[in-house]
Design an enzyme around this catalytic site. Structure first.
Site, PDB file in Angstrom:
ATOM      1  N   ASP A 100       1.084  -1.258  -0.224  1.00 26.64           N
ATOM      2  CA  ASP A 100      -0.118   0.163  -0.185  1.00 26.64           C
ATOM      3  C   ASP A 100       0.855   1.380   0.070  1.00 26.64           C
ATOM      4  O   ASP A 100       2.166   1.491   0.375  1.00 26.64           O
ATOM      5  CB  ASP A 100      -1.040  -0.522   1.133  1.00 26.64           C
ATOM      6  CG  ASP A 100      -2.406   0.502   0.978  1.00 26.64           C
ATOM      7  OD1 ASP A 100      -2.073   1.552  -0.174  1.00 26.64           O
ATOM      8  OD2 ASP A 100      -2.855   0.969   1.938  1.00 26.64           O
TER       9      ASP A 100
ATOM     10  N   ASP B 280     -10.253   2.181  -3.449  1.00 21.75           N
ATOM     11  CA  ASP B 280     -10.990   1.815  -2.235  1.00 21.75           C
ATOM     12  C   ASP B 280     -12.500   1.202  -2.185  1.00 21.75           C
ATOM     13  O   ASP B 280     -13.499   1.413  -1.160  1.00 21.75           O
ATOM     14  CB  ASP B 280     -10.142   2.853  -0.830  1.00 21.75           C
ATOM     15  CG  ASP B 280      -9.488   2.362  -0.769  1.00 21.75           C
ATOM     16  OD1 ASP B 280      -8.918   1.350  -0.689  1.00 21.75           O
ATOM     17  OD2 ASP B 280      -8.491   3.354  -0.153  1.00 21.75           O
TER      18      ASP B 280
HETATM   19  C1  DGJ Z   1      -5.864   2.098   1.962  1.00 21.48           C
HETATM   20  C2  DGJ Z   1      -5.995   0.480   0.813  1.00 21.48           C
HETATM   21  O1  DGJ Z   1      -6.832   0.997  -0.518  1.00 21.48           O
HETATM   22  C3  DGJ Z   1      -7.301  -0.541   1.613  1.00 21.48           C
HETATM   23  O2  DGJ Z   1      -7.256  -1.340   1.144  1.00 21.48           O
HETATM   24  C4  DGJ Z   1      -7.158  -0.897   3.545  1.00 21.48           C
HETATM   25  O3  DGJ Z   1      -5.477  -1.177   3.051  1.00 21.48           O
HETATM   26  C5  DGJ Z   1      -6.181   0.491   4.028  1.00 21.48           C
HETATM   27  N1  DGJ Z   1      -5.280   1.582   2.766  1.00 21.48           N
HETATM   28  C6  DGJ Z   1      -5.601   0.003   4.713  1.00 21.48           C
HETATM   29  O4  DGJ Z   1      -5.109   1.195   6.072  1.00 21.48           O
END
Ligand code: DGJ
Length: 787
Positions: free
Chosen positions: A477, A547
Site C-alpha cells: 500500500d 477503495d
Molecule cells: C488503503 C487501502 O486502499 C485499503 O484497502 C486498506 O488497505 C487501507 N489503506 C489500510 O490502511
C-alpha cells in the site's frame, strides 16, 4: 518488421495491422510521416508527405538555402526549442553557456535483433524483438539523443523511449525530456482520458481537441487517481467496434504529463513522459539519462480492439512471466470487516468462515504491526504487535495454513509515522525540508527512497518478514501524495532529481524483493487506485483498483479501467451493503457479478452473514472457480457504457470463441422497460451456442407486498414469520437456457427473458431491480463440459 529504405531515407515499422513510418527530412531532422493501418513497404512515400509549397508568413525558415521549410510546420519525431519550432519541445536543455538552443539532427541508426534493457526502469519484456535505434546529434555539441522503437507485431504495439547521452566535457541541465513525440495531422480527433479522485478513479472523459495546448498531468509524485497515464485518441464516430483509435500508455508510476498541442496548421503533437514541472536533471559529462518507455497502439476497428492490444501486452509482456495466465486465488481481506480493531481470535474466526465459504486465501490488512491501532502510529515498525496477535505472524500464518488457506499480508513500506520507533531512530530518512514543519497526509510522512540506505533498510526488514512466515501474497500500500519535496541526502543542484530518484529507488526495492520472493503474489495499492499503471504492474501482477467497493460505483470504475488494463490485474472485492463508501444498498448477487469481472475477493464481516448470504456466497465462489480462467484471462469486450446509459454490459470470451460469460448490469429499474437485444459480434457465427443464466437468488425482501404473488404460500411482508424466513430462504431468479446459432447472436443478438413489467411475477420474467444484474455462460454446443 522494420525496414530502412535507404534511397528514400525512410524507416518503415510494421506490426500485423499497423505501419509506423519515419523519414529523415532534407534538413536532417527526424520526421513523423505516418501512423495508422498497415500499408505496403513498396510505396510511393512522397504521397504521404504534407509540406508547404511556398514560404509561409510568420514562420522562421530553418536555413536560408530552403526558405520554404520551417520547423514549426514540420511533422517531427524529436522536436527541440530554439530553431523556429514554437510548439512544446520533446527535449529542453539548458547548456553550460546559458543557451537553451538545441538542434537534434540525424546521426546514425542501428537495427538491433533484440530490445536492449533499460537501466533500472520497468519496461515491456519484449527483449527478443527487433528494435530500431536512431541516434540524433545536437548540431553544436556532442550531445546525443537515442530513440528506440520496438514493434511487437502480434499485438500491434510499438514500444518507444529515448536516451540522452552527454559526451561533452560539461554538465548539461535537462529541463524537460519526454519519452516520445509524435506529430500527426489533426482530423477532428477526440481525446479520451481516465480521470478521477480517491474512490472514483478512472472515470471516462471525452473531448474534442481544438488549437492550443491540452495537458493532463500528476504533480503528486505518483501517477495518481486524478489522471491515468493512458490516453486514447479517436474520432467522434469511433465506437467500441468501429473506427480509428490510437492509444498511448506510459510505463511509469511517478508524476507524469501527457500533452497534446494543435498548431495553426492543424498539426497535432502528442507527448508523454516524466512530468517536466519541478523537474530538472543535471546530466554530468559521460552520463546518460533514460526515459521511461511508452507503448503506442493503433486500431482501425474501434476501442475494444485497442484495449485488447493493451490487455495482451500486460499479460504477455508486462507482468512477471511466472504470473502470466496464472489463476489468482479467491481471497478474503479483513480491512472492511474489522479495520484496525481485531484480535487474533477474530481473525481466526474470519479465516474459518472464509474457508467454509470456499475462499482460498486469508489476507491480514493494516493494523498488525508496531503500535498501529489507528492511522496515527506504527508505520515504519514492521514487526508484529503481539498484544493483538500473540502467535506472531509466523504462528498466525501456520494456523491459517492449517485451516487450508494461504496467508497474505499488508505492508506500507514507503511510509513512516512520527509515532514510530523508526522515526525516533532515523528522523533524517524522511522527505522534508529542515526549515519547514512537514505537511502530513493521513498522518504520515514519506521515506526518502532516493537514499540507498533507506532502500537497503526496507529490503532487509521486508525480506526478514517474508522469509520468517509462510507468506503467499503481499498487498503493497501507499497512502499519501508528495509534499515538502526536499532530500537531506541530495546536493542543492540535484534537488530537481528527487522525485525521479525516488521512483528509481522504489523500483530497485521492488526488483530486489520480487526476485527474492518470486512465489509471493504482490498486489499494488495506493489508497486504492492512486498508482494504477504499467510501472507497478511490471513488478506486481495486480492492483487494488479502488477503495470504493460499492457495486454501482465499482462498475463505473472498472469499466473505465478496462480501456487500458486487463481484468486479470484488477482487484475486485465483494463488500457489505450499505456500502461503507457511498452508503448505497446493492444486491449481493450484483456485488459478486461486478467482482467476477476482476479478481474476486470478499471484504466484509463474514462471521455475521445470514444463512441466505452464506449460501449465496458459497454458490458464487463455486461459479467463479469453475469459470476462473475465462473470467480472469478471457478477451474482455465492452458492450454498453454505464457512463452514458442506464446499463453496463461486458463479455469475456476465450481466444477460440468456444465459451464466454456475458454480464448485464443496470443502474435503476425502468418501469415498463424496453426489450433487450444484445448483439455479440465477437462470437463465432459458424458455431452454435448454449446460453444459460447463472442461477441467482433473491432475498424475499426484494418483493415487498408482491411476495403474495411470488411465493406459493400466502405470507404478509410485515409479519414476524416473514422476517424469520427471509434471511434463510433462497428464492431463485428465473431460469433461462437457450440454444442459439452464432450467426443469430452475431447479426441480431441475444434475447434474455423479458424484464419485469410491473404487474406480477413468474418464471418468464427477469426481475432485475435497482442495481440488478445477470451473468450468462455461453458455450459452443459440443463443448458443454462446464454447463
Ligand atoms: C488503503 C487501502 O486502499 C485499503 O484497502 C486498506 O488497505 C487501507 N489503506 C489500510 O490502511
Amino acid at each position: 518488421m522494420i525496414k530502412f529504405i535507404e534511397d528514400k531515407k525512410i524507416f518503415h515499422l510494421q506490426t500485423n495491422n499497423t505501419s509506423y513510418i519515419i523519414e529523415i527530412l532534407p534538413s536532417k531532422h527526424l520526421g513523423s510521416l505516418y501512423y495508422g493501418e498497415k500499408i505496403d513497404f513498396e510505396n510511393d512515400y512522397e504521397r504521404l508527405k504534407l509540406k508547404l509549397g511556398l514560404e509561409m508568413g510568420g514562420q522562421v525558415a530553418y536555413d536560408e538555402s530552403d526558405k520554404v521549410f520551417n520547423l514549426n510546420t514540420a511533422f517531427l519525431e524529436a522536436p527541440t526549442y530554439g530553431k523556429g519550432d514554437f510548439r512544446e519541445p520533446m527535449v529542453h536543455l539548458r547548456h553550460r553557456d546559458g543557451s537553451r538552443i538545441t538542434d537534434f539532427v540525424f546521426h546514425s541508426y542501428k537495427l538491433l535483433d533484440h530490445k536492449p534493457k533499460i537501466n533500472n526502469l520497468p519496461e515491456t519484456r519484449a527483449f527478443n524483438k527487433e528494435t530500431l535505434k536512431i541516434t540524433l546529434k545536437d548540431k553544436a555539441r556532442n550531445i546525443f539523443l537515442n530513440l528506440y522503437y520496438t514493434p511487437i507485431q502480434e499485438i500491434d504495439i510499438i514500444a518507444r523511449r529515448a536516451e540522452l547521452v552527454n559526451n561533452t566535457e560539461n554538465d548539461v541541465l535537462i529541463e524537460k525530456i519526454m519519452s516520445f513525440n509524435l506529430d500527426i495531422l489533426n482530423q477532428d480527433y477526440y481525446l479520451k482520458t481516465f480521470d478521477g479522485a480517491w474512490i472514483k478513479e478512472r472515470q471516462i472523459n471525452n473531448q474534442k481537441i481544438y488549437p492550443g495546448i491540452y495537458k493532463i498531468d500528476s504533480k503528486k509524485g505518483v501517477s495518481s487517481a486524478d489522471h491515468n497515464p493512458f490516453i486514447i485518441l479517436g474520432k467522434e464516430f469511433t465506437d467500441e467496434n468501429l473506427g480509428p483509435a490510437y492509444g498511448f500508455s506510459l510505463i511509469y508510476s511517478g508524476g507524469f504529463e501527457a500533452l497534446l498541442e494543435v498548431n495553426p496548421v492543424s498539426i497535432l503533437r502528442i507527448q508523454m513522459g516524466i512530468n517536466s514541472f519541478d523537474f530538472y536533471w543535471n546530466l554530468k559529462s559521460q552520463e546518460t539519462f533514460y526515459t521511461p518507455e511508452v507503448l503506442m497502439s493503433f486500431s482501425s476497428s474501434g476501442f475494444n480492439r485497442l484495449s485488447l492490444n493493451f490487455h495482451d501486452l500486460i499479460n504477455q509482456y508486462i507482468i512477471k512471466p511466472e504470473f502470466k495466465d496464472k489463476k489468482r486465488p479467491v481471497l478474503f481481506n479483513n480491512w472492511e470487516a474489522t479495520m484496525f480493531s481485531f484480535s487474533q481470535r477474530k481473525l481466526i474466526k474470519l479465516a474459518k468462515k472464509a474457508k467454509s465459504l470456499g475462499m482460498e486465501m486469508f489476507v491480514l490488512d493494516d493494523g498488525w504491526f508496531g503500535e498501529r491501532n489507528d492511522d496515527k502510529a506504527g508505520l515504519g515498525d514492521w514487526y508484529c504487535n503481539k498484544k493483538k496477535i500473540p502467535l506472531g505472524i509466523e504462528g498466525l500464518a501456520k494456523k491459517i495454513n492449517k485451516l487450508g488457506l494461504e496467508f497474505g499480508i499488508w505492508v506500507e513500506p514507503e511510509m513512516i509515522n512520527y509515532n514510530s520507533k523508526l522515526y525516533n531512530e532515523h528522523p533524517e530518512w524522511v522527505i522534508r525540508h529542515p526549515n519547514f514543519k512537514p505537511s502530513l497526509g493521513r498522518n504520515q510522512l514519506i521515506l526518502d527512497l532516493a537514499n540507498p540506505e533507506v532502500v537497503d533498510y526496507l529490503d532487509n526488514v521486508l525480506s526478514k518478514l517474508f522469509s520468517e512466515a509462510n507468506i503467499a501474497y503481499c498487498k503493497w500500500d501507499m497512502n499519501r501524495n508528495f509534499s515538502d519535496i526536499y532530500s537531506q541526502n541530495i546536493t542543492a543542484e540535484n534537488q530537481g532529481k528527487l522525485l525521479h530518484l525516488y521512483m528509481l529507488g522504489l523500483y530497485d526495492l521492488l526488483n530486489r524483493l520480487t526476485n527474492k520472493f518470486p512465489h509471493v503474489l504482490f498486489e499494488a495499492c495506493a489508497s486504492g487506485g492512486n498508482r494504477f499503471d504499467l510501472g507497478m504492474l511490471y513488478y506486481m501482477p495486480q492492483i487494488w483498483t479502488s477503495d470504493n467497493t460499492d457495486a454501482h460505483s465499482r462498475f463505473l470504475i472498472q469499466y473505465g479501467t478496462y480501456y487500458g488494463y486487463k481484468q486479470s490485474v484488477i482487484g475486485a472485492h465483494v463488500s457489505d451493503s450499505p456500502s461503507q463508501q457511498v452508503l448505497r444498498k446493492t444486491p449481493l448477487e450484483t456485488r459478486f457479478n461486478v467482482s467476477a469481472f476482476g479478481l474476486l475477493g470478499y471484504e466484509l464481516d463474514i462471521t455475521k452473514l445470514t444463512k441466505f448470504e452464506s449460501e449465496v456466497i458459497k454458490k458464487q465462489i463455486l461459479y467463479y472457480k469453475k469459470h476462473q480462467e475465462l473470467l480472469q484471462f478471457g478477451d474482455l469486450y465492452r458492450l454498453k457504457n454505464p457512463f452514458t446509459t442506464n446499463e453496463m454490459q461486458v463479455i469475456t470470451v476465450d481466444k477460440e470463441k468456444r465459451e464466454a460469460i456475458l454480464g448485464i448490469f443496470q443502474t435503476l429499474e425502468v418501469p415498463n422497460a424496453k426489450f433487450d437485444l444484445i448483439k455479440l459480434p465477437m462470437l463465432d457465427k459458424n458455431k452454435t451456442y448454449k446460453i444459460s443464466v447463472r442461477k441467482q437468488y433473491f432475498n424475499l425482501d426484494m418483493f415487498g407486498y408482491l411476495i403474495k404473488h411470488a411465493l406459493p404460500i400466502k405470507i404478509n411482508a410485515k409479519s414476524i414469520l416473514f422476517h424469520l424466513i427471509k434471511n434463510r430462504y433462497l428464492f431463485s431468479a428465473e431460469e433461462d437456457t437457450q440454444i442459439v446459432k452464432g450467426e443469430v447472436l452475431v447479426n441480431k443478438g441475444f434475447i434474455p427473458k423479458q424484464p419485469y413489467l410491473g404487474t406480477g411475477y413468474n418464471e418468464n420474467i427477469r426481475l432485475m431491480g435497482d442495481f440488478g444484474s445477470r451473468l450468462y455462460y455461453i458455450c459452443e454446443v459440443n463443448n458443454d463440459a462446464k454447463g
